[in-house]
Scaffold this active site. Structure first.
Site, PDB file in Angstrom:
ATOM      1  N   LYS A  13      20.047  29.677 118.313  1.00 56.38           N
ATOM      2  CA  LYS A  13      19.008  30.122 119.258  1.00 56.38           C
ATOM      3  C   LYS A  13      17.821  30.750 118.513  1.00 56.38           C
ATOM      4  O   LYS A  13      16.664  30.422 118.778  1.00 56.38           O
ATOM      5  CB  LYS A  13      19.573  31.158 120.256  1.00 56.38           C
ATOM      6  CG  LYS A  13      20.778  30.684 121.046  1.00 56.38           C
ATOM      7  CD  LYS A  13      21.292  31.746 122.000  1.00 56.38           C
ATOM      8  CE  LYS A  13      21.799  33.011 121.336  1.00 56.38           C
ATOM      9  NZ  LYS A  13      23.039  32.855 120.541  1.00 56.38           N
ATOM     10  N   ARG A  88      22.810  38.251 129.158  1.00 59.14           N
ATOM     11  CA  ARG A  88      24.154  38.028 128.606  1.00 59.14           C
ATOM     12  C   ARG A  88      25.254  38.382 129.594  1.00 59.14           C
ATOM     13  O   ARG A  88      26.425  38.244 129.273  1.00 59.14           O
ATOM     14  CB  ARG A  88      24.322  38.906 127.378  1.00 59.14           C
ATOM     15  CG  ARG A  88      24.150  38.180 126.066  1.00 59.14           C
ATOM     16  CD  ARG A  88      24.341  39.211 124.975  1.00 59.14           C
ATOM     17  NE  ARG A  88      24.834  38.654 123.771  1.00 59.14           N
ATOM     18  CZ  ARG A  88      24.046  38.339 122.744  1.00 59.14           C
ATOM     19  NH1 ARG A  88      22.757  38.478 122.811  1.00 59.14           N
ATOM     20  NH2 ARG A  88      24.585  37.871 121.646  1.00 59.14           N
ATOM     21  N   ARG A 127      25.270  32.801 107.088  1.00 53.69           N
ATOM     22  CA  ARG A 127      23.900  33.246 107.410  1.00 53.69           C
ATOM     23  C   ARG A 127      23.441  34.406 106.521  1.00 53.69           C
ATOM     24  O   ARG A 127      24.158  35.364 106.292  1.00 53.69           O
ATOM     25  CB  ARG A 127      23.815  33.699 108.871  1.00 53.69           C
ATOM     26  CG  ARG A 127      22.480  34.349 109.189  1.00 53.69           C
ATOM     27  CD  ARG A 127      22.217  34.482 110.664  1.00 53.69           C
ATOM     28  NE  ARG A 127      23.225  35.241 111.372  1.00 53.69           N
ATOM     29  CZ  ARG A 127      23.256  35.365 112.690  1.00 53.69           C
ATOM     30  NH1 ARG A 127      22.354  34.751 113.434  1.00 53.69           N
ATOM     31  NH2 ARG A 127      24.201  36.073 113.268  1.00 53.69           N
ATOM     32  N   ARG A 161      24.644  39.991 108.006  1.00 53.44           N
ATOM     33  CA  ARG A 161      24.803  40.932 109.114  1.00 53.44           C
ATOM     34  C   ARG A 161      26.229  41.469 109.160  1.00 53.44           C
ATOM     35  O   ARG A 161      27.187  40.728 108.918  1.00 53.44           O
ATOM     36  CB  ARG A 161      24.463  40.232 110.434  1.00 53.44           C
ATOM     37  CG  ARG A 161      22.997  40.339 110.768  1.00 53.44           C
ATOM     38  CD  ARG A 161      22.560  39.472 111.908  1.00 53.44           C
ATOM     39  NE  ARG A 161      23.395  39.494 113.110  1.00 53.44           N
ATOM     40  CZ  ARG A 161      23.099  38.841 114.225  1.00 53.44           C
ATOM     41  NH1 ARG A 161      21.980  38.135 114.293  1.00 53.44           N
ATOM     42  NH2 ARG A 161      23.898  38.891 115.267  1.00 53.44           N
ATOM     43  N   ARG A 172      33.020  38.402 119.056  1.00 50.23           N
ATOM     44  CA  ARG A 172      31.775  38.076 119.772  1.00 50.23           C
ATOM     45  C   ARG A 172      31.965  36.813 120.616  1.00 50.23           C
ATOM     46  O   ARG A 172      31.435  36.711 121.723  1.00 50.23           O
ATOM     47  CB  ARG A 172      30.622  37.878 118.772  1.00 50.23           C
ATOM     48  CG  ARG A 172      30.130  39.195 118.180  1.00 50.23           C
ATOM     49  CD  ARG A 172      29.339  38.997 116.904  1.00 50.23           C
ATOM     50  NE  ARG A 172      28.125  38.232 117.055  1.00 50.23           N
ATOM     51  CZ  ARG A 172      27.471  37.666 116.044  1.00 50.23           C
ATOM     52  NH1 ARG A 172      27.916  37.780 114.801  1.00 50.23           N
ATOM     53  NH2 ARG A 172      26.368  36.994 116.268  1.00 50.23           N
TER      54      ARG A 172
HETATM   55  P1  AP5 Z   1      20.804  31.502 114.329  1.00 51.74           P
HETATM   56  O1  AP5 Z   1      19.595  30.718 114.701  1.00 51.74           O
HETATM   57  O2  AP5 Z   1      20.620  32.837 113.708  1.00 51.74           O
HETATM   58  O3  AP5 Z   1      21.825  31.577 115.568  1.00 51.74           O
HETATM   59  P2  AP5 Z   1      21.798  32.430 116.895  1.00 51.74           P
HETATM   60  O4  AP5 Z   1      22.254  31.559 118.006  1.00 51.74           O
HETATM   61  O5  AP5 Z   1      20.481  33.126 117.069  1.00 51.74           O
HETATM   62  O6  AP5 Z   1      22.964  33.456 116.544  1.00 51.74           O
HETATM   63  P3  AP5 Z   1      23.085  35.021 116.650  1.00 51.74           P
HETATM   64  O7  AP5 Z   1      24.338  35.384 115.926  1.00 51.74           O
HETATM   65  O8  AP5 Z   1      21.837  35.717 116.205  1.00 51.74           O
HETATM   66  O9  AP5 Z   1      23.249  35.193 118.177  1.00 51.74           O
HETATM   67  P4  AP5 Z   1      23.909  36.299 118.922  1.00 51.74           P
HETATM   68  O10 AP5 Z   1      23.509  35.924 120.274  1.00 51.74           O
HETATM   69  O11 AP5 Z   1      25.339  36.562 118.733  1.00 51.74           O
HETATM   70  O12 AP5 Z   1      23.280  37.617 118.243  1.00 51.74           O
HETATM   71  P5  AP5 Z   1      22.173  38.610 118.738  1.00 51.74           P
HETATM   72  O13 AP5 Z   1      21.404  39.003 117.558  1.00 51.74           O
HETATM   73  O14 AP5 Z   1      21.486  38.112 119.957  1.00 51.74           O
HETATM   74  O15 AP5 Z   1      21.685  30.574 113.363  1.00 51.74           O
HETATM   75  C1  AP5 Z   1      22.909  31.019 112.783  1.00 51.74           C
HETATM   76  C2  AP5 Z   1      23.025  30.415 111.369  1.00 51.74           C
HETATM   77  O16 AP5 Z   1      23.151  28.993 111.471  1.00 51.74           O
HETATM   78  C3  AP5 Z   1      21.796  30.669 110.465  1.00 51.74           C
HETATM   79  O17 AP5 Z   1      22.219  30.875 109.135  1.00 51.74           O
HETATM   80  C4  AP5 Z   1      20.971  29.364 110.562  1.00 51.74           C
HETATM   81  O18 AP5 Z   1      20.245  29.100 109.385  1.00 51.74           O
HETATM   82  C5  AP5 Z   1      22.073  28.325 110.784  1.00 51.74           C
HETATM   83  N1  AP5 Z   1      21.635  27.222 111.642  1.00 51.74           N
HETATM   84  C6  AP5 Z   1      20.846  27.280 112.745  1.00 51.74           C
HETATM   85  N2  AP5 Z   1      20.687  26.068 113.287  1.00 51.74           N
HETATM   86  C7  AP5 Z   1      21.418  25.195 112.498  1.00 51.74           C
HETATM   87  C8  AP5 Z   1      21.647  23.795 112.550  1.00 51.74           C
HETATM   88  N3  AP5 Z   1      21.124  23.023 113.513  1.00 51.74           N
HETATM   89  N4  AP5 Z   1      22.434  23.256 111.580  1.00 51.74           N
HETATM   90  C9  AP5 Z   1      22.982  24.029 110.597  1.00 51.74           C
HETATM   91  N5  AP5 Z   1      22.780  25.366 110.492  1.00 51.74           N
HETATM   92  C10 AP5 Z   1      22.010  25.941 111.452  1.00 51.74           C
HETATM   93  O19 AP5 Z   1      23.086  39.852 119.236  1.00 51.74           O
HETATM   94  C11 AP5 Z   1      23.788  40.671 118.359  1.00 51.74           C
HETATM   95  C12 AP5 Z   1      24.469  41.794 119.149  1.00 51.74           C
HETATM   96  O20 AP5 Z   1      23.467  42.591 119.824  1.00 51.74           O
HETATM   97  C13 AP5 Z   1      25.429  41.359 120.244  1.00 51.74           C
HETATM   98  O21 AP5 Z   1      26.716  41.068 119.749  1.00 51.74           O
HETATM   99  C14 AP5 Z   1      25.394  42.598 121.160  1.00 51.74           C
HETATM  100  O22 AP5 Z   1      26.168  43.634 120.631  1.00 51.74           O
HETATM  101  C15 AP5 Z   1      23.937  43.044 121.097  1.00 51.74           C
HETATM  102  N6  AP5 Z   1      23.108  42.415 122.156  1.00 51.74           N
HETATM  103  C16 AP5 Z   1      22.036  41.589 121.974  1.00 51.74           C
HETATM  104  N7  AP5 Z   1      21.528  41.216 123.166  1.00 51.74           N
HETATM  105  C17 AP5 Z   1      22.269  41.816 124.105  1.00 51.74           C
HETATM  106  C18 AP5 Z   1      22.262  41.799 125.547  1.00 51.74           C
HETATM  107  N8  AP5 Z   1      21.355  41.079 126.217  1.00 51.74           N
HETATM  108  N9  AP5 Z   1      23.211  42.510 126.190  1.00 51.74           N
HETATM  109  C19 AP5 Z   1      24.125  43.259 125.525  1.00 51.74           C
HETATM  110  N10 AP5 Z   1      24.202  43.310 124.186  1.00 51.74           N
HETATM  111  C20 AP5 Z   1      23.289  42.592 123.480  1.00 51.74           C
END
Ligand code: AP5
Length: 221
Positions: A13, A88, A127, A161, A172
């Site tokens: 994402k 979420r 990552r 991270r 997660r």
């Molecule tokens: P990346 O693009 O970083 O993936 P992502 O889907 O953004 O993954 P995240 O882990 O950031 O999502 P998340 O939703 O768990 O975390 P968030 O920060 O929102 O890609 C991942 C890796 O794959 C990278 O190395 C990239 O290079 C690689 N990649 C990408 N595309 C690829 C492809 N096509 N092929 C190969 N490789 C590829 O949330 C973190 C924490 O914050 C949560 O756990 C929670 O505690 C809190 N939080 C955030 N938002 C909320 C909310 N709304 N409510 C409650 N808690 C929240």
């Protein structure tokens, strides 16, 4: 343009949101990035959020809803936005619908990114994020040109991270299935979702996303 990028942790994402935000000159609203910035700054919000994030749990709804409400009413989101990581929970989705209605805004599309679970575990374990400019790399799929140095800004501050350790990633994913997956049903009932095969390479996923956006172009502006 007002989009939600939806899917499990690690599905890509953030990577695609970054590309789209640059292409369409709209705000990339990543709640995870906002929370990590608050942690870095040592704010009360950051101190509170860290307790949940390090364990792979969700930060409470009221905190997240307030955060998004503030940013959606700001100047930066006026031209459009790409939501990454919000909503979420169904409670967050309902709150978002109310906010948009109050602001006389409509959501264009919810893009549901789909990838096998073992692949996302691999992506997350590989990552690395530049602590200086935020560029995302991957040991397996997108290594830096020079080992340990950011291609974009030259910083050597490449970080893994805390919540990308395998056990936390699996937690997660459990939280996703329990609390976040029902959000998909919420938007499916409203006929707002398009599934994206996010198992392809980054450029191929971008191409599929652009096709989905152009396919619903009538509503996307
Ligand atoms: P990346 O693009 O970083 O993936 P992502 O889907 O953004 O993954 P995240 O882990 O950031 O999502 P998340 O939703 O768990 O975390 P968030 O920060 O929102 O890609 C991942 C890796 O794959 C990278 O190395 C990239 O290079 C690689 N990649 C990408 N595309 C690829 C492809 N096509 N092929 C190969 N490789 C590829 O949330 C973190 C924490 O914050 C949560 O756990 C929670 O505690 C809190 N939080 C955030 N938002 C909320 C909310 N709304 N409510 C409650 N808690 C929240």
């Amino acid at each position: 343009m007002k989009l939600i990028l939806f899917g499990t942790p690690g599905v890509g994402k953030g990577t695609q949101a970054h590309i789209l935000a640059e292409k369409y000159h709209v705000a990339h609203l990543s709640t995870g990035d906002m929370l990590r910035a608050a942690i870095k700054d040592g704010t009360p919000l950051g101190i509170e959020a860290k307790k949940y994030m390090d364990k792979g749990e969700l930060v409470p709804d009221d905190v997240m809803i307030r955060m998004i409400e503030e940013i959606l009413s700001s100047e930066s989101a006026k031209a459009g936005f790409i939501l990454d990581g919000f909503p979420r929970t169904v409670k967050q989705a309902e709150a978002l619908s109310e906010m948009l209605e109050r602001n006389h805004q409509t959501l264009d599309r919810v893009l549901n990114f789909c990838v096998e679970e073992e692949e996302v575990v691999k992506r997350l374990s590989g990552r690395l994020t530049c602590g200086s400019c935020g560029t995302i790399y991957n040991k397996f799929y997108k290594p830096t040109k020079v080992a340990g140095i950011c291609d974009n800004c030259g910083s050597s501050d490449l970080r893994q991270r805390v919540d990308d350790q395998e056990e936390t990633v699996r937690q997660r994913l459990r939280v996703y299935h329990q609390s976040t997956e029902p959000v998909l049903a919420y938007y499916r009932e409203r006929h707002m979702t398009t599934d994206i095969d996010a198992s392809k390479s980054v450029p191929d996923v971008t191409a599929e996303v652009l096709k989905a956006i152009n396919g619903s172009r009538n509503g996307v502006h």
